[in-house]
Design an enzyme around this catalytic site. Structure first.
Site, PDB file in Angstrom:
ATOM      1  CB  SER A  25       6.621  41.768 -23.986  1.00  0.00           C
ATOM      2  OG  SER A  25       7.345  40.789 -24.596  1.00  0.00           O
ATOM      3  CG  ASN A  26       8.374  37.245 -21.951  1.00  0.00           C
ATOM      4  OD1 ASN A  26       9.259  36.891 -22.387  1.00  0.00           O
ATOM      5  ND2 ASN A  26       7.160  36.474 -22.162  1.00  0.00           N
TER       6      ASN A  26
END
Ligand code: PMT
Length: 220
Positions: A25-26
């Site tokens: 993810s980020n």
């Protein structure tokens, strides 16, 4: 001018699962996208917010929120609205790649190294841009660490955007997670408008003011 306009907004990150307990993810918090959604709703627009996983609560009951987790889910949710919206704003930090295989059980740490094969995710802004009608507008975002104008131009063209919002992670208070952001707006004629560091609510107002100008040009 925005009253009654149907507007699709993407926000937040996506999560791409490796196994049931791990994902790629980020650091997107969703704050930028939610701020735009709320400002537009306050102006009377009919807003659909397709949101990746965030901790945010939407302050307007007028906004239709569609919660998704992965990039594939975000595309599917957005495609449902592609034909019916007047404007699309792509604020989300969509994961560019996802694991080829999601293991059904937790992966065990048997080896010293491991390789995860990734495959490209579809690009939602690009998909919208491909079929965009003359009466529809789209705005994209680009978060870069360097060559921001050059990369931004490329993205604006490839995704057929009407303008693109540039932001970086170079200074404290900009980009992911903060309540503030510092943006530049890059337009199709290559002109650029720079803004100082502001709250994401104020940044949303600046973007919307430019959107209103574009709408005026489109319909006069
Ligand atoms: O959520 P916050 O913590 O408030 O942070 C806001 C933000 C930094 C996430 C936001 O301001 C921002 O910059 N979003 C875009 C992040 C980015 O780097 O996008 P990109 O360069 O990967 O993609 C360019 C454009 O295409 C974006 O409009 C993106 O939403 C869109 N895109 C990208 C990939 C993909 N698979 N589908 C897309 O729609």
């Amino acid at each position: 001018m925005l009253r009654g306009k149907r507007i699709l907004i993407t926000a937040g990150p996506t999560k791409e699962f490796i196994d049931p307990v791990r994902f790629i993810s980020n650091a997107s918090s969703g704050k930028m996208g939610y701020a735009i959604a709320e400002e537009l709703s306050n102006k009377g627009a009919d807003v659909i917010l397709v949101s990746g996983p965030t901790n945010l609560k939407c302050n307007s009951s007028q906004i239709k929120i569609v919660q998704v987790t992965t990039a594939l889910e975000m595309l599917q949710a957005c495609q449902h609205y592609f034909d019916s919206v007047d404007i699309a704003i792509f604020t989300a930090a969509v994961a560019d790649y996802r694991p080829m295989i999601m293991e059904s059980s937790k992966i065990k740490k048997n080896d010293e190294t491991m390789t995860i094969q990734l495959t490209k995710n579809p690009d939602i802004a690009y998909e919208f841009g491909k079929g965009k009608r003359a009466d529809q507008l789209s705005i994209g975002f680009a978060l870069e660490t360097d060559n921001i104008v050059e990369y931004g131009k490329g993205k604006m063209q490839k995704k057929n955007l009407d303008f693109i919002v540039l932001n970086t992670t170079n200074e404290n208070g900009e980009g992911f997670g903060f309540d503030t952001n510092k943006i530049s707006l890059l337009f199709r004629d290559n002109s650029i408008e720079h803004f100082p560091l502001k709250s994401k609510k104020e940044v949303a107002s600046d973007i919307i003011a430019s959107l209103e100008e574009q709408l005026q040009q489109l319909f006069t």
